[in-house]
Motif scaffolding. Structure first.
Motif, PDB file in Angstrom:
ATOM      1  N   ALA A 239       0.535  -0.036  -7.460  1.00 47.21           N
ATOM      2  CA  ALA A 239       0.948   1.105  -6.530  1.00 47.21           C
ATOM      3  C   ALA A 239       0.372   2.562  -7.107  1.00 47.21           C
ATOM      4  O   ALA A 239       0.615   2.939  -8.601  1.00 47.21           O
ATOM      5  N   GLU A 240      -0.165   3.348  -6.310  1.00 46.92           N
ATOM      6  CA  GLU A 240      -0.227   5.081  -7.177  1.00 46.92           C
ATOM      7  C   GLU A 240      -1.128   5.063  -8.142  1.00 46.92           C
ATOM      8  O   GLU A 240      -0.748   5.315  -9.849  1.00 46.92           O
TER       9      GLU A 240
ATOM     10  N   GLU B 212       9.138  -2.409  -7.918  1.00 44.91           N
ATOM     11  CA  GLU B 212      10.070  -0.351  -9.200  1.00 44.91           C
ATOM     12  C   GLU B 212      11.158  -1.002  -8.755  1.00 44.91           C
ATOM     13  O   GLU B 212      12.305  -1.099  -8.151  1.00 44.91           O
TER      14      GLU B 212
ATOM     15  N   HIS C 255       9.523  -1.032  -3.096  1.00 41.13           N
ATOM     16  CA  HIS C 255       8.805   0.269  -2.878  1.00 41.13           C
ATOM     17  C   HIS C 255       8.643   0.305  -1.745  1.00 41.13           C
ATOM     18  O   HIS C 255       9.557   0.093  -0.442  1.00 41.13           O
TER      19      HIS C 255
ATOM     20  N   HIS D 241       8.751   2.969 -14.654  1.00 43.00           N
ATOM     21  CA  HIS D 241       9.227   2.402 -13.105  1.00 43.00           C
ATOM     22  C   HIS D 241       8.990   1.373 -12.085  1.00 43.00           C
ATOM     23  O   HIS D 241       9.117   0.581 -11.681  1.00 43.00           O
ATOM     24  N   HIS D 242       7.116   0.620 -13.028  1.00 47.61           N
ATOM     25  CA  HIS D 242       6.524   0.006 -11.707  1.00 47.61           C
ATOM     26  C   HIS D 242       6.636  -1.645 -12.954  1.00 47.61           C
ATOM     27  O   HIS D 242       6.726  -0.806 -13.874  1.00 47.61           O
TER      28      HIS D 242
HETATM   29 MN    MN Z   1       5.444   3.314  -7.091  1.00 49.79          MN
END
Ligand code: MN
Length: 502
Positions: A306-307, A334, A351, A449-450
């Motif tokens: 993500a992101e 996450e 998440h 964090h991922h």
């Molecule tokens: Mn995230």
């Protein structure tokens, strides 16, 4: 998309020399063929094992290494020194070998025949010193490889070999592989970034960016009948609330989610991508943040981050290859929130939407809820729990001068109570050795964090994979002590700085 590891092969390569005469070499060839066949039959071995005739000259060794380099389905070599194979003969071959290899340090005969042993037996069963000679040249050439020790017939030797083969298969799949990035990195998040050229040089995959408009255009081409057919699948596979059934107030949201899935899937298939990223900062032309679509693509084997997190997307992809055919799922994850009660600190992993249903226990619920961030329509997502059992979290960071793999096994545990108001899939775990040490060490190592989270892959797979990739590997487990871990970090900084010059 790789679905079956049996389409790949590893070559079983035996070293010897002409000193022993033709009769001995014939026996070596026979024994070697038998070991290769036993490995090929083993349920622990995920790929085909292909026997290659015994090597006795530098020319033959160089030829087989070059052949392996060019063999499309060959993921690497399992090397075994049946007798003493002078390692000078291996220099040219190993220097040219671009596929990974592991060293199986075994002996054809399991037991010493105490009452009948003579010099003929000794000369035929010399892996004890033949393997050491081969080990020297691997270390002298500074080649990372796995060494598996024990009798070839045992489950443990076959299991360790199988673990390495899974890592080698994932590595093989990365070579020339492609990651698609819809949108760029998000805001000023640091750990999700990295040098994509360094990654391509080190890892073999490329990362390509696309405007979200390119994806939106594809999504808009999806027909109503395609959407209708896909929703039939949803209704068969998931628990769909009445509001999302035909005529319900959430039906349009579900149709939009199906449209996004069809568009995204065709974009990825057409481009030959095995992993992808999204970002909720840039959803131009999409009505919802892709949740359900991402979850279902992950369940089909796609890596995801993500992101804009392309490193985690590629890592999840690799972990899904390693896990093919094993029990337990693998997901993007996450570390979301903590339970810091002194009686048992734990992590709730989740998440915003994108957790892979391969880790789900039971039938997932297909739900539509508002999302506080992103400023888009309410997205559909699968909501589920995860069964208890051992798992692992892994994270890959760009440290500026190198990539670092950080791995932490955990135990998935039940939530203390139902979570009726949490509209996303979630996992609760206790990291090894405990949250205090695990989170402390993770933070000191700069861990993201991922993560890639798996209940199929183990720390051993990731260690083997890191060695094949030639990157730093850090393990946080039951033996971790923070003060020692700090020293490991400092020493590694120095090692990886100097290693370039060794
Ligand atoms: Mn995230």
């Amino acid at each position: 998309m790789l679905k079956d590891l049996k389409t790949l092969e590893a070559w079983f390569v035996t070293g010897s020399q002409h000193l022993y005469g033709e009769a001995t070499l014939k026996q070596v060839n026979h024994d070697s063929r038998e070991i290769a066949a036993a490995l090929d039959r083993s349920s622990e071995i995920p790929v085909k094992i292909v026997f290659k005739p015994v090597l006795t000259t530098p020319e033959a060794i160089l030829a087989i290494c070059r052949e392996a380099n060019n063999a499309e389905n060959c993921i690497g070599l399992i090397t075994w020194m049946h007798t003493f194979s002078p390692a000078g003969m291996w220099i040219g071959g190993l220097k040219s070998l671009s596929k990974p290899f592991m060293h199986l340090h075994t002996q054809f005969n399991r037991d010493i025949p105490w009452d009948s042993i003579d010099m003929d037996f000794m000369n035929l069963n010399q892996s004890a010193h033949g393997g050491r000679e081969f080990g020297f040249i691997g270390s002298r050439l500074r080649i990372e490889r796995k060494v598996v020790v024990g009798h070839w017939s045992t489950v443990e030797v076959q299991r360790k070999t199988g673990v390495w083969l899974r890592a080698a298969a994932a590595w093989h799949d990365w070579q020339g592989g492609k990651v698609a990035r819809f949108g760029d990195n998000m805001r000023e998040v640091a750990v999700t970034e990295g040098n994509k050229i360094s990654a391509q040089i080190q890892f073999g995959y490329s990362v390509s960016g696309y405007g979200v408009g390119d994806l939106a255009a594809r999504v808009n081409e999806v027909s109503d009948s395609e959407i209708h057919d896909l929703i039939q699948l949803y209704e068969a596979d998931y628990q769909v609330p009445s509001e999302a059934k035909e005529g319900g107030s959430l039906r349009d949201s579900l149709k939009e989610a199906a449209r996004i899935e069809m568009g995204m899937r065709s974009f990825l298939e057409e481009g030959g991508f095995f992993a992808f990223t999204t970002t909720f900062e840039d959803l131009h032309g999409l009505k919802q943040l892709p949740g359900l679509a991402v979850q279902r693509l992950m369940a089909d084997g796609y890596g995801f981050g993500a992101e804009g997190d392309w490193k985690t997307a590629a890592l999840v992809w690799a972990m899904k290859v390693m896990a093919l055919g094993l029990e337990g799922g693998t997901s993007f994850m996450e570390d979301y929130t903590y339970h810091l009660h002194p009686d048992g600190m734990k992590v709730l992993g989740a998440h915003m939407l994108e957790v892979c249903p391969s880790i789900s226990t039971g039938k997932a619920g297909l739900e539509v809820h508002p999302l506080g961030i992103g400023g888009k329509a309410d997205p559909a997502r699968l909501v589920f729990e995860v069964a208890s059992g051992p798992g692992v979290n892994a994270s890959l960071m760009d440290m500026g001068n190198r990539f670092r793999m950080l791995v932490n096994p955990c135990e998935v545990v039940p939530a203390d109570a139902p979570l009726p108001n949490l509209p996303v899939a979630r996992v609760v775990w206790q990291p090894a050795p405990n949250l205090e040490v695990a989170a402390g060490a993770w933070i000191l190592a700069g861990g993201a964090h991922h993560t890639g989270f798996s209940m199929a892959v183990t720390a051993e797979h990731l260690e083997d994979f890191s060695e094949i990739a030639g990157i730093e590997y850090l393990l946080i487990d039951d033996n971790t002590v923070i003060s020692s871990f700090k020293k490991e970090l400092r020493w590694n900084d120095l090692y990886y700085h100097l290693a370039k010059g060794i």
